[in-house]
Design a protein around this motif. Structure first.
Motif, PDB file in Angstrom:
ATOM      1  N   GLU A   1       0.819  -1.205   0.000  1.00  0.00           N
ATOM      2  CA  GLU A   1       0.000   0.000   0.000  1.00  0.00           C
ATOM      3  C   GLU A   1       0.855   1.258   0.000  1.00  0.00           C
ATOM      4  O   GLU A   1       0.493   2.272  -0.610  1.00  0.00           O
ATOM      5  N   HIS A   2       2.011   1.199   0.654  1.00  0.00           N
ATOM      6  CA  HIS A   2       2.912   2.348   0.664  1.00  0.00           C
ATOM      7  C   HIS A   2       3.574   2.525  -0.702  1.00  0.00           C
ATOM      8  O   HIS A   2       3.793   3.663  -1.149  1.00  0.00           O
ATOM      9  N   ILE A   3       3.899   1.422  -1.359  1.00  0.00           N
ATOM     10  CA  ILE A   3       4.464   1.506  -2.710  1.00  0.00           C
ATOM     11  C   ILE A   3       3.434   2.107  -3.668  1.00  0.00           C
ATOM     12  O   ILE A   3       3.755   2.966  -4.495  1.00  0.00           O
ATOM     13  N   LYS A   4       2.191   1.672  -3.542  1.00  0.00           N
ATOM     14  CA  LYS A   4       1.118   2.242  -4.361  1.00  0.00           C
ATOM     15  C   LYS A   4       0.973   3.734  -4.069  1.00  0.00           C
ATOM     16  O   LYS A   4       0.709   4.536  -4.979  1.00  0.00           O
TER      17      LYS A   4
ATOM     18  N   GLU B   1       6.623   0.804 -10.158  1.00  0.00           N
ATOM     19  CA  GLU B   1       5.751  -0.155 -10.829  1.00  0.00           C
ATOM     20  C   GLU B   1       6.280  -1.586 -10.715  1.00  0.00           C
ATOM     21  O   GLU B   1       5.505  -2.511 -10.456  1.00  0.00           O
ATOM     22  N   PRO B   2       7.608  -1.818 -10.888  1.00  0.00           N
ATOM     23  CA  PRO B   2       8.111  -3.185 -10.696  1.00  0.00           C
ATOM     24  C   PRO B   2       7.913  -3.694  -9.266  1.00  0.00           C
ATOM     25  O   PRO B   2       7.657  -4.881  -9.051  1.00  0.00           O
ATOM     26  N   MET B   3       8.023  -2.789  -8.272  1.00  0.00           N
ATOM     27  CA  MET B   3       7.804  -3.198  -6.883  1.00  0.00           C
ATOM     28  C   MET B   3       6.354  -3.604  -6.667  1.00  0.00           C
ATOM     29  O   MET B   3       6.062  -4.617  -6.024  1.00  0.00           O
ATOM     30  N   LEU B   4       5.436  -2.806  -7.228  1.00  0.00           N
ATOM     31  CA  LEU B   4       4.024  -3.117  -7.087  1.00  0.00           C
ATOM     32  C   LEU B   4       3.694  -4.428  -7.785  1.00  0.00           C
ATOM     33  O   LEU B   4       2.924  -5.253  -7.268  1.00  0.00           O
ATOM     34  N   LYS B   5       4.309  -4.640  -8.928  1.00  0.00           N
ATOM     35  CA  LYS B   5       4.105  -5.889  -9.665  1.00  0.00           C
ATOM     36  C   LYS B   5       4.587  -7.070  -8.852  1.00  0.00           C
ATOM     37  O   LYS B   5       3.987  -8.150  -8.864  1.00  0.00           O
ATOM     38  N   TYR B   6       5.678  -6.889  -8.121  1.00  0.00           N
ATOM     39  CA  TYR B   6       6.198  -7.966  -7.276  1.00  0.00           C
ATOM     40  C   TYR B   6       5.128  -8.431  -6.297  1.00  0.00           C
ATOM     41  O   TYR B   6       4.883  -9.627  -6.136  1.00  0.00           O
TER      42      TYR B   6
ATOM     43  N   PHE C   1      19.357  -9.350   5.688  1.00  0.00           N
ATOM     44  CA  PHE C   1      18.385 -10.061   4.869  1.00  0.00           C
ATOM     45  C   PHE C   1      17.889  -9.121   3.776  1.00  0.00           C
ATOM     46  O   PHE C   1      17.264  -8.101   4.070  1.00  0.00           O
ATOM     47  N   VAL C   2      18.177  -9.453   2.521  1.00  0.00           N
ATOM     48  CA  VAL C   2      17.768  -8.637   1.381  1.00  0.00           C
ATOM     49  C   VAL C   2      16.438  -9.186   0.883  1.00  0.00           C
ATOM     50  O   VAL C   2      16.388 -10.234   0.229  1.00  0.00           O
ATOM     51  N   LEU C   3      15.354  -8.500   1.190  1.00  0.00           N
ATOM     52  CA  LEU C   3      14.009  -9.016   0.945  1.00  0.00           C
ATOM     53  C   LEU C   3      13.616  -8.975  -0.524  1.00  0.00           C
ATOM     54  O   LEU C   3      13.931  -8.026  -1.240  1.00  0.00           O
ATOM     55  N   GLY C   4      12.922 -10.036  -0.951  1.00  0.00           N
ATOM     56  CA  GLY C   4      12.406 -10.102  -2.311  1.00  0.00           C
ATOM     57  C   GLY C   4      13.369 -10.687  -3.316  1.00  0.00           C
ATOM     58  O   GLY C   4      13.035 -10.817  -4.496  1.00  0.00           O
ATOM     59  N   SER C   5      14.574 -11.039  -2.877  1.00  0.00           N
ATOM     60  CA  SER C   5      15.584 -11.550  -3.805  1.00  0.00           C
ATOM     61  C   SER C   5      15.157 -12.898  -4.371  1.00  0.00           C
ATOM     62  O   SER C   5      14.673 -13.763  -3.637  1.00  0.00           O
ATOM     63  N   PRO C   6      15.352 -13.102  -5.664  1.00  0.00           N
ATOM     64  CA  PRO C   6      15.018 -14.391  -6.267  1.00  0.00           C
ATOM     65  C   PRO C   6      16.046 -15.453  -5.885  1.00  0.00           C
ATOM     66  O   PRO C   6      17.104 -15.134  -5.339  1.00  0.00           O
ATOM     67  N   ALA C   7      15.730 -16.694  -6.161  1.00  0.00           N
ATOM     68  CA  ALA C   7      16.664 -17.787  -5.902  1.00  0.00           C
ATOM     69  C   ALA C   7      17.957 -17.548  -6.665  1.00  0.00           C
ATOM     70  O   ALA C   7      17.966 -16.939  -7.744  1.00  0.00           O
ATOM     71  N   ILE C   8      19.056 -18.008  -6.114  1.00  0.00           N
ATOM     72  CA  ILE C   8      20.371 -17.815  -6.737  1.00  0.00           C
ATOM     73  C   ILE C   8      20.548 -18.817  -7.865  1.00  0.00           C
ATOM     74  O   ILE C   8      20.694 -20.022  -7.636  1.00  0.00           O
TER      75      ILE C   8
END
Length: 252
Positions: free
Chosen positions: A79-82, A99-104, A237-244
């Motif tokens: 909601e804050h990103i929006k 927009e990429p953050m919201l898409k996430y 902890f880097v949040l939202g990171s994809p698998a390595i």
């Protein structure tokens, strides 16, 4: 009680005349060198905080996940990103950044897992926290433009630490640290001035902690177990990171 342990997001009111727009000049510093900068910054911070000089410092990097069902308040960040996009709806930089953050968050629902890159050091002193001293190591890490030099209280942090947030697809980092006699935890998201209700602007940086009061957690039992330090040292902890994947592993 949920595994989130009452942690919530807190974005304070924005001071008038001091708005932070949707620009991220720091990103230019690390463009094309994010993982290189991550390794360099992580290892340097740990070497600045050596505990026993007769033993090696170890820094590990791995990918983990937590269930969104266990952390419903974490998803309020959406909601804050929006709100960033709503406030700067005609700004191209806002669209590119948020927009990429919201898409996430649209792709990762509560019934899915959230990935994160975990960076843990051992044989280090951990980061001391003093709420009255902005230069204390833990304070310096979650602040901007403040460096804490090695003095037995932690590492050295300046602008280089921004790479942790740069590597997060949602610009969000959690950090926990354990010293000889204290434990500290805080989550932080770096966005821009925004609002949930028009006319009620909120500050760009949000804090994720107990009851959303914007204060560092200093009791071990109040830290969500996923992020609770198991031994002396610091975990980022880097949040939202994809698998390595293989390519990322090779770069790391």
């Amino acid at each position: 009680m949920s595994k989130e342990l009452n942690c919530k997001w807190y974005f304070g009111p924005q001071a008038r005349g001091n708005e932070h727009g949707p620009n991220n000049p720091t990103a230019l510093t690390f463009k094309g060198t994010k993982y290189h900068s991550l390794i360099r910054e992580s290892i340097q911070n740990s070497l600045d905080a050596v505990d026993d000089p007769s033993k090696p410092v170890e820094v590990s990097f791995d990918h983990r996940e937590f269930s969104g069902m266990d952390f419903p308040e974490f998803f309020q960040l959406k909601e804050h990103i929006k709100g960033c996009l709503d406030k700067y709806s005609n700004d191209e930089n806002a669209v590119k950044l948020f927009e990429p953050m919201l898409k996430y968050f649209q792709e990762f629902r509560l019934d899915q897992n959230i990935g994160y890159l975990r960076i843990v050091d051992t044989n280090t002193t951990g980061m001391h926290y003093d709420p009255a001293d902005s230069g204390s190591a833990f304070n310096a890490f979650i602040s901007e433009g403040i460096a804490s030099k090695p003095n037995g209280a932690g590492g050295s942090f300046g602008f280089g630490k921004a790479v942790f947030w740069m590597l997060s697809p949602i610009s969000t980092v959690f950090v926990s640290s354990k010293t000889e006699d204290e434990v500290n935890f805080e989550g932080q998201s770096k966005l821009c001035t925004h609002y949930l209700k028009p006319g009620e602007d909120l500050a760009p940086n949000g804090l994720y902690d107990t009851n959303g009061i914007g204060e560092v957690i200093t009791t071990e039992e109040a830290i969500p177990e996923y992020f609770r330090p198991k031994q002396k040292g610091t975990s980022v902890f880097v949040l939202g990171s994809p698998a390595i994947d293989d390519e990322t592993r090779k770069e790391l």
